[in-house]
Enzyme design. Structure first.
Site, PDB file in Angstrom:
ATOM      1  N   ASN A 149       0.893  -1.348   0.085  1.00 13.01           N
ATOM      2  CA  ASN A 149      -0.018  -0.087   0.003  1.00 13.01           C
ATOM      3  C   ASN A 149       0.951   1.136  -0.062  1.00 13.01           C
ATOM      4  OD1 ASN A 149      -2.934  -1.059   0.006  1.00 13.01           O
ATOM      5  ND2 ASN A 149      -2.346  -1.931   2.111  1.00 13.01           N
ATOM      6  N   CYS A 170      -4.799  -7.470  -3.604  1.00 10.81           N
ATOM      7  CA  CYS A 170      -5.404  -7.101  -2.383  1.00 10.81           C
ATOM      8  C   CYS A 170      -6.387  -8.125  -2.010  1.00 10.81           C
ATOM      9  CB  CYS A 170      -6.010  -5.672  -2.364  1.00 10.81           C
ATOM     10  SG  CYS A 170      -6.794  -5.257  -0.832  1.00 10.81           S
ATOM     11  N   HIS A 171      -6.755  -8.294  -0.837  1.00  7.76           N
ATOM     12  CA  HIS A 171      -7.711  -9.418  -0.670  1.00  7.76           C
ATOM     13  C   HIS A 171      -9.131  -8.997  -0.021  1.00  7.76           C
ATOM     14  CE1 HIS A 171      -4.552  -8.922   2.994  1.00  7.76           C
ATOM     15  NE2 HIS A 171      -5.776  -8.308   3.296  1.00  7.76           N
ATOM     16  N   HIS A 201      -9.865  -0.738  -2.279  1.00  6.35           N
ATOM     17  CA  HIS A 201     -10.384  -0.166  -0.881  1.00  6.35           C
ATOM     18  C   HIS A 201     -11.673   0.385  -1.105  1.00  6.35           C
ATOM     19  CE1 HIS A 201      -6.475  -0.842   1.682  1.00  6.35           C
ATOM     20  NE2 HIS A 201      -6.916  -1.952   1.053  1.00  6.35           N
ATOM     21  N   TYR A 258     -12.249   6.796   4.062  1.00  4.01           N
ATOM     22  CA  TYR A 258     -12.097   7.207   2.732  1.00  4.01           C
ATOM     23  C   TYR A 258     -13.192   8.142   2.506  1.00  4.01           C
ATOM     24  CZ  TYR A 258      -9.534   3.075   2.504  1.00  4.01           C
ATOM     25  OH  TYR A 258      -8.224   2.101   2.763  1.00  4.01           O
TER      26      TYR A 258
END
Length: 488
Positions: A149, A170-171, A201, A258
């Site tokens: 990241n 990413c997971h 994300h 975010y």
């Protein structure tokens, strides 16, 4: 098959072990070479001892090397995996601490927001160094798999400026899908079919089918609100689901930073987060967790080494994308996953240059994205706010432009909801000065930033945040693990 995989930042011991065992779950890969590299000789020695123990216990011909010489590790590598954190926990602590002085309360701070943007400024010059080495000494056509990241910024820089074949991994999508399957009563996550698309994300489950039956907004809301655990842990995500009509992949704590709506008033934060685990919104939660994990590993290392003597359990292969991508590329066994790549028309209502995360299929011809996806307008609008910040952040990191960096931070959704322009300008000066040793591209700007700080009249405060917890000692961690073991 025989080829070489280089892992940069291999001192991330737990994650490197997971990638290693996942890859060795593919029968054809037993003869490959893993070249580990890191700036820490101490961490390299620990992870190499663990991986050597796994190889010995499973009687494999797999070769494991370790070196602090990155070019040596990359030489001839067909695949390069990055899981670096430039500046380590020392710089990360400033990503959380300094913004708190200006009222910005982050849970993780590694993607956007003030912490994520500065994290990107530290990482991008190093990512470009990796790319230079890959172009010069790795195998022709080598593929760069970035796990580090801030995902979008790192991948953007590697593709646009590093000129290397790169995919970001990413997971978050897998974890979100597992949650949805669970609340809907599925016996296995495999019963859930979905289309999930957006940016890293901030990816959105825009289509859901359980055993072929479409799942609508109302059914999903009811399922989450009825769940005894997620109804408490994911309050913010559920609220976004109600308003946007689709579920977000990202955890309650991550999603909260975010957006400009949920963490801007300290007295409101407690309403939306849950303190049962760091990931649900705790102030600086991931920093605390990472610190405790590092301390625990250092203390309990002999146990980790002993555990490495067990046979690899093929049933425990994780859903991290890396091993499945390599398997598909090398054996032509098709793999469907979600990948971070340059948009180029994949998502119709996001910019062409953005790094998006969306469904794709992998076979021997490469990663093939499912094109023509259109996000719901609210999802696209939220993604656009982050993309604009990411673009400015990448350009600032490349040019060493502190004025553009300040504009990027100013346009961050949460920062803009909390701080004034004067506060943002001073905060960025303070962060650049504090992290100067990891920001070579800003060396020319540091003296002027120090001068401005010495004359500034912008007020700050020493604030721990709305929901901060102290780092637990090894003794406290042992007691908690013992209590959980007894209860379970």
């Amino acid at each position: 098959m025989s080829f070489k995989i280089a892992i940069i930042g291999a001192g991330s011991v737990g994650f490197t072990k997971k990638l290693f065992t996942d890859i060795l779950c593919v029968p054809e890969f037993k003869d490959i070479e893993f070249a580990l590299t890191d700036v820490s000789e101490h961490n390299l020695a620990m992870i190499k001892a663990i991986l050597d123990r796994i190889v010995e216990a499973n009687k494999l011909p797999t070769k494991v090397t370790a070196t602090t010489n990155r070019r040596e590790a990359l030489e001839g590598a067909r695949y390069i995996i990055s899981c670096v954190r430039v500046g380590g926990l020392e710089a990360y602590a400033d990503d959380i601490r300094i913004p708190l002085k200006y009222g910005i309360d982050q849970c993780v701070g590694d993607t956007i927001c003030a912490g994520g943007i500065l994290y990107g400024q530290r990482n991008i010059p190093v990512i470009l160094d990796f790319c230079k080495d890959i172009r010069e000494v790795a195998a022709t056509g080598a593929k760069f798999l970035n796990y580090a990241n801030p995902m979008a910024m790192n991948t953007w820089a590697a593709i646009e400026y590093g000129k290397v074949d790169t995919v970001g991994l990413c997971h978050g999508v897998q974890h979100g899908a597992e949650q949805i399957a669970q609340v809907l009563g599925a016996k296995s996550p495999k019963e859930l079919d979905y289309v999930c698309s957006g940016i890293n994300h901030q990816t959105w489950f825009i289509e859901l089918r359980l055993n072929g039956r479409p799942i609508g907004k109302d059914e999903l809301i009811s399922a989450f609100e009825a769940h005894p655990v997620y109804s408490k842990q994911e309050k913010l995500r559920i609220d976004v689901l109600k308003r946007f009509g689709v579920y977000s992949t990202e955890s309650n704590g991550h999603l909260s930073e975010y957006l400009p709506w949920y963490r801007k008033r300290p007295d409101e934060i407690a309403r939306w987060i849950d303190m049962s685990d760091w990931i649900h919104g705790e102030t600086g939660g991931y920093l605390r967790y990472s610190t405790e994990t590092r301390n625990w590993f250092e203390t309990e290392y002999p146990q980790f080494l002993e555990a490495a003597s067990k046979p690899i359990d093929l049933a425990k292969r994780s859903n991290e994308h890396a091993s499945h991508i390599l398997e598909a590329l090398e054996t032509n066994r098709v793999y469907r996953g979600h990948f971070n790549v340059k948009n180029n028309g994949v998502i119709t209502n996001l910019p062409q240059d953005a790094i998006i995360e969306s469904p794709g299929f992998v076979d021997r011809f490469g990663i093939n994205m499912a094109a023509g996806i259109t996000l719901p307008e609210a999802c696209a609008a939220t993604c656009m706010a982050s993309i604009n910040v990411q673009r400015m952040s990448v350009h600032a990191a490349i040019a060493g432009d502190i004025d553009l960096l300040k504009l990027a931070v100013l346009h961050d959704p949460l920062v803009g909801a909390v701080s004034t322009p004067e506060e943002v300008w001073q905060m960025v000066d303070e962060m650049v000065v504090a992290q100067a040793q990891w920001l070579p591209q800003y060396a020319h700007a540091v003296p002027a930033a120090k001068e401005r700080l010495s004359k500034s009249k912008v007020k700050t405060r020493e604030w721990a945040g709305a929901a901060r917890r102290s780092v637990r000692s090894i003794e406290e961690l042992r007691a908690e693990k013992a209590a959980l073991k007894q209860a379970g």
